[in-house]
Design an enzyme around this catalytic site. Structure first.
Site, PDB file in Angstrom:
ATOM      1  N   ASN A  98       0.854  -1.168  -0.071  1.00  0.00           N
ATOM      2  CA  ASN A  98      -0.018   0.019   0.027  1.00  0.00           C
ATOM      3  C   ASN A  98       0.711   1.266   0.095  1.00  0.00           C
ATOM      4  O   ASN A  98       1.964   1.410   0.407  1.00  0.00           O
ATOM      5  CB  ASN A  98      -0.917  -0.049   1.110  1.00  0.00           C
ATOM      6  CG  ASN A  98      -1.921  -1.125   1.403  1.00  0.00           C
ATOM      7  OD1 ASN A  98      -1.922  -1.412   0.215  1.00  0.00           O
ATOM      8  ND2 ASN A  98      -2.590  -1.492   2.439  1.00  0.00           N
ATOM      9  N   HIS A 115       5.790  -0.574  -2.786  1.00  0.00           N
ATOM     10  CA  HIS A 115       5.347   0.205  -4.108  1.00  0.00           C
ATOM     11  C   HIS A 115       5.323   1.667  -3.751  1.00  0.00           C
ATOM     12  O   HIS A 115       4.535   2.378  -4.533  1.00  0.00           O
ATOM     13  CB  HIS A 115       3.764  -0.314  -4.507  1.00  0.00           C
ATOM     14  CG  HIS A 115       3.933  -1.832  -4.741  1.00  0.00           C
ATOM     15  ND1 HIS A 115       2.791  -2.630  -4.824  1.00  0.00           N
ATOM     16  CD2 HIS A 115       4.977  -2.705  -5.237  1.00  0.00           C
ATOM     17  CE1 HIS A 115       3.063  -3.954  -5.216  1.00  0.00           C
ATOM     18  NE2 HIS A 115       4.182  -3.631  -5.698  1.00  0.00           N
TER      19      HIS A 115
HETATM   20  P1  NAD Z   1      -5.143  -6.299  -4.474  1.00  0.00           P
HETATM   21  O1  NAD Z   1      -4.477  -6.985  -5.541  1.00  0.00           O
HETATM   22  O2  NAD Z   1      -4.287  -6.237  -3.476  1.00  0.00           O
HETATM   23  O3  NAD Z   1      -6.576  -6.775  -4.280  1.00  0.00           O
HETATM   24  C1  NAD Z   1      -7.465  -6.377  -3.146  1.00  0.00           C
HETATM   25  C2  NAD Z   1      -7.559  -7.654  -2.246  1.00  0.00           C
HETATM   26  O4  NAD Z   1      -8.335  -7.237  -0.916  1.00  0.00           O
HETATM   27  C3  NAD Z   1      -8.759  -8.604  -2.873  1.00  0.00           C
HETATM   28  O5  NAD Z   1      -8.310  -9.798  -2.759  1.00  0.00           O
HETATM   29  C4  NAD Z   1      -9.960  -8.536  -1.776  1.00  0.00           C
HETATM   30  O6  NAD Z   1     -10.501  -9.790  -1.584  1.00  0.00           O
HETATM   31  C5  NAD Z   1      -9.254  -8.195  -0.517  1.00  0.00           C
HETATM   32  N1  NAD Z   1     -10.216  -7.412   0.347  1.00  0.00           N
HETATM   33  C6  NAD Z   1     -11.175  -6.707   0.147  1.00  0.00           C
HETATM   34  N2  NAD Z   1     -11.725  -6.212   1.249  1.00  0.00           N
HETATM   35  C7  NAD Z   1     -11.078  -6.835   2.271  1.00  0.00           C
HETATM   36  C8  NAD Z   1     -11.004  -6.339   3.695  1.00  0.00           C
HETATM   37  N3  NAD Z   1     -12.026  -5.677   4.388  1.00  0.00           N
HETATM   38  N4  NAD Z   1     -10.061  -7.135   4.285  1.00  0.00           N
HETATM   39  C9  NAD Z   1      -9.123  -7.942   3.833  1.00  0.00           C
HETATM   40  N5  NAD Z   1      -9.192  -8.172   2.392  1.00  0.00           N
HETATM   41  C10 NAD Z   1     -10.059  -7.554   1.820  1.00  0.00           C
HETATM   42  O7  NAD Z   1      -5.297  -4.883  -4.727  1.00  0.00           O
HETATM   43  P2  NAD Z   1      -5.567  -4.015  -5.954  1.00  0.00           P
HETATM   44  O8  NAD Z   1      -6.798  -3.209  -5.487  1.00  0.00           O
HETATM   45  O9  NAD Z   1      -6.037  -4.959  -7.103  1.00  0.00           O
HETATM   46  O10 NAD Z   1      -4.322  -3.178  -6.061  1.00  0.00           O
HETATM   47  C11 NAD Z   1      -3.127  -3.544  -6.992  1.00  0.00           C
HETATM   48  C12 NAD Z   1      -1.841  -2.753  -6.457  1.00  0.00           C
HETATM   49  O11 NAD Z   1      -2.274  -1.388  -5.988  1.00  0.00           O
HETATM   50  C13 NAD Z   1      -1.514  -3.262  -4.930  1.00  0.00           C
HETATM   51  O12 NAD Z   1       0.055  -2.772  -4.968  1.00  0.00           O
HETATM   52  C14 NAD Z   1      -2.245  -2.285  -4.164  1.00  0.00           C
HETATM   53  O13 NAD Z   1      -1.898  -2.437  -2.804  1.00  0.00           O
HETATM   54  C15 NAD Z   1      -2.126  -1.010  -4.739  1.00  0.00           C
HETATM   55  N6  NAD Z   1      -3.186  -0.131  -4.226  1.00  0.00           N
HETATM   56  C16 NAD Z   1      -3.023   0.430  -2.910  1.00  0.00           C
HETATM   57  C17 NAD Z   1      -3.985   1.117  -2.156  1.00  0.00           C
HETATM   58  C18 NAD Z   1      -3.755   1.807  -1.103  1.00  0.00           C
HETATM   59  O14 NAD Z   1      -2.468   2.302  -0.611  1.00  0.00           O
HETATM   60  N7  NAD Z   1      -4.512   1.921  -0.065  1.00  0.00           N
HETATM   61  C19 NAD Z   1      -5.291   1.066  -2.602  1.00  0.00           C
HETATM   62  C20 NAD Z   1      -5.480   0.631  -3.969  1.00  0.00           C
HETATM   63  C21 NAD Z   1      -4.520  -0.043  -4.556  1.00  0.00           C
END
Ligand code: NAD
Ligand code: ZN
Length: 240
Positions: A98, A115
Site C-alpha cells: 500500500n 510500492h
Molecule cells: P489487491 O490485488 O491487493 O486486491 C485487493 C484484495 O483485497 C482482494 O483480494 C480482496 O479480496 C481483498 N479485500 C477486500 N476487502 C478486504 C477486507 N476488508 N479485508 C481484507 N481483504 C480485503 O489490490 P488491488 O486493489 O488490485 O491493487 C493492486 C496494487 O495497487 C497493489 O499494490 C495495491 O496495494 C495497490 N493499491 C493500494 C491502495 C492503498 O494504498 N490503500 C489502494 C488501491 C490499490
C-alpha cells in the site's frame, strides 16, 4: 469458531499487506473500482509511459489519492499489526504494497513500502536525490515543484512495470521468517504474489486473511476467510 494462529517465542513473523487491509478505512481497492479511474484503466495511469505522455493526468490521479488518504483513519487491522509488532519487537517485519500511511499512523515501525508512498515525491529523472515528504494535493501541473537538477518531481510511487523498492531487505526478512501472514491482496501483482512461495521453500507456515481466496491460495498452509478488521484483532495467540 474463532480462528487463531499460535505464535511462539521462536517465531519470526513476516507480514505482507495489500489494498484490502485499507478497504475498511474507506480506501477502495483497485478491483473494487473495476480497475478504472475517470474512464482510464489504472494500468494506463500508473505507468512510466503515462508519466512521459501525460504527467498532468498522473499527478491528478495521485493528488486525488493523497486527498482521500489524508481523510482515512487506520482500522482495527492496522492496530492489530502494530500491537503484534510491540509484542514481537525485531522478530516482526511488515512489508506493505500500500502507498497510504495507515500502518505508520497506527504505530507500525519495522515496515517497508515496496510500492512507494503517497506522502512523498521524488525526482522525475531519478538523478539520485532522495524522496522528500510531500502531501500536497496539486490543482495543476504548474504547481508541481522541480528537483535541484531541474527535472519535474514525480510521485514516489512504483509504477506498473517498475522494480519494487527494498527487495534486498524484503528477501532477507522472508528468509528468516517462520510465519508469513498475508492480508488483503489478490495474489495477482508480482513479485509480491511470489513471497508466499519463497517462504514455503524453507518450511514457514503461511497464512492468508481476506474475504475471498487469493489467486495463489494453494500456496498457503492456512486461509482465514473474513475482513481484516474483524479477523486480525483476535487472530494471534501465544506467548510471543
Ligand atoms: P489487491 O490485488 O491487493 O486486491 C485487493 C484484495 O483485497 C482482494 O483480494 C480482496 O479480496 C481483498 N479485500 C477486500 N476487502 C478486504 C477486507 N476488508 N479485508 C481484507 N481483504 C480485503 O489490490 P488491488 O486493489 O488490485 O491493487 C493492486 C496494487 O495497487 C497493489 O499494490 C495495491 O496495494 C495497490 N493499491 C493500494 C491502495 C492503498 O494504498 N490503500 C489502494 C488501491 C490499490
Ligand atoms: Zn533530480
Amino acid at each position: 469458531m474463532t480462528e487463531t494462529i499460535s505464535i511462539s517465542a521462536n517465531d519470526r513473523v513476516f507480514v505482507l499487506t495489500g489494498a484490502g487491509i485499507s478497504a475498511e478505512s474507506g480506501l477502495p481497492t483497485f478491483r473494487a473500482s473495476d480497475g478504472l479511474w475517470a474512464g482510464h484503466a489504472i494500468e494506463d495511469v500508473c505507468t512510466p509511459e503515462a508519466w512521459q505522455r501525460n504527467p498532468a493526468l498522473v499527478w491528478e490521479f495521485y493528488s486525488q489519492r493523497r486527498a482521500q488518504g489524508a481523510e482515512a483513519q487506520p482500522n482495527p487491522a492496522h492496530y492489530a499489526l502494530a500491537d503484534l509488532e510491540r509484542r514481537l519487537g525485531e522478530r516482526f517485519f511488515l512489508c506493505t504494497q500500500n502507498v497510504d500511511d495507515l500502518h505508520e499512523r497506527s504505530g507500525s515501525v519495522r515496515l517497508v513500502h515496496m510500492h512507494g508512498e503517497l506522502a512523498k515525491s521524488r525526482c522525475g529523472d531519478e538523478c539520485g536525490e532522495p524522496p522528500v515528504e510531500d502531501r500536497t494535493v496539486y490543482k495543476s501541473l504548474g504547481e508541481v515543484g522541480r528537483c535541484s537538477c531541474g527535472a519535474r518531481m514525480r510521485p514516489h510511487i512504483v509504477f506498473f512495470g517498475e522494480i519494487p523498492l527494498e527487495m534486498g531487505r524484503i528477501e532477507a526478512e522472508i528468509d528468516k521468517a517462520t510465519l508469513m501472514l498475508v492480508v488483503g491482496t489478490s495474489g495477482s501483482v508480482y513479485p509480491a504474489a511470489s513471497f508466499v512461495h519463497w517462504a514455503r521453500q524453507h518450511g514457514a507456515r503461511t497464512v492468508y486473511v481476506g474475504p475471498e481466496k487469493p489467486l495463489n491460495a494453494s500456496a498457503f498452509t492456512h486461509v482465514v476467510e473474513g475482513k481484516a478488521g474483524e479477523v486480525l484483532p483476535g487472530l494471534f495467540q501465544g506467548t510471543c
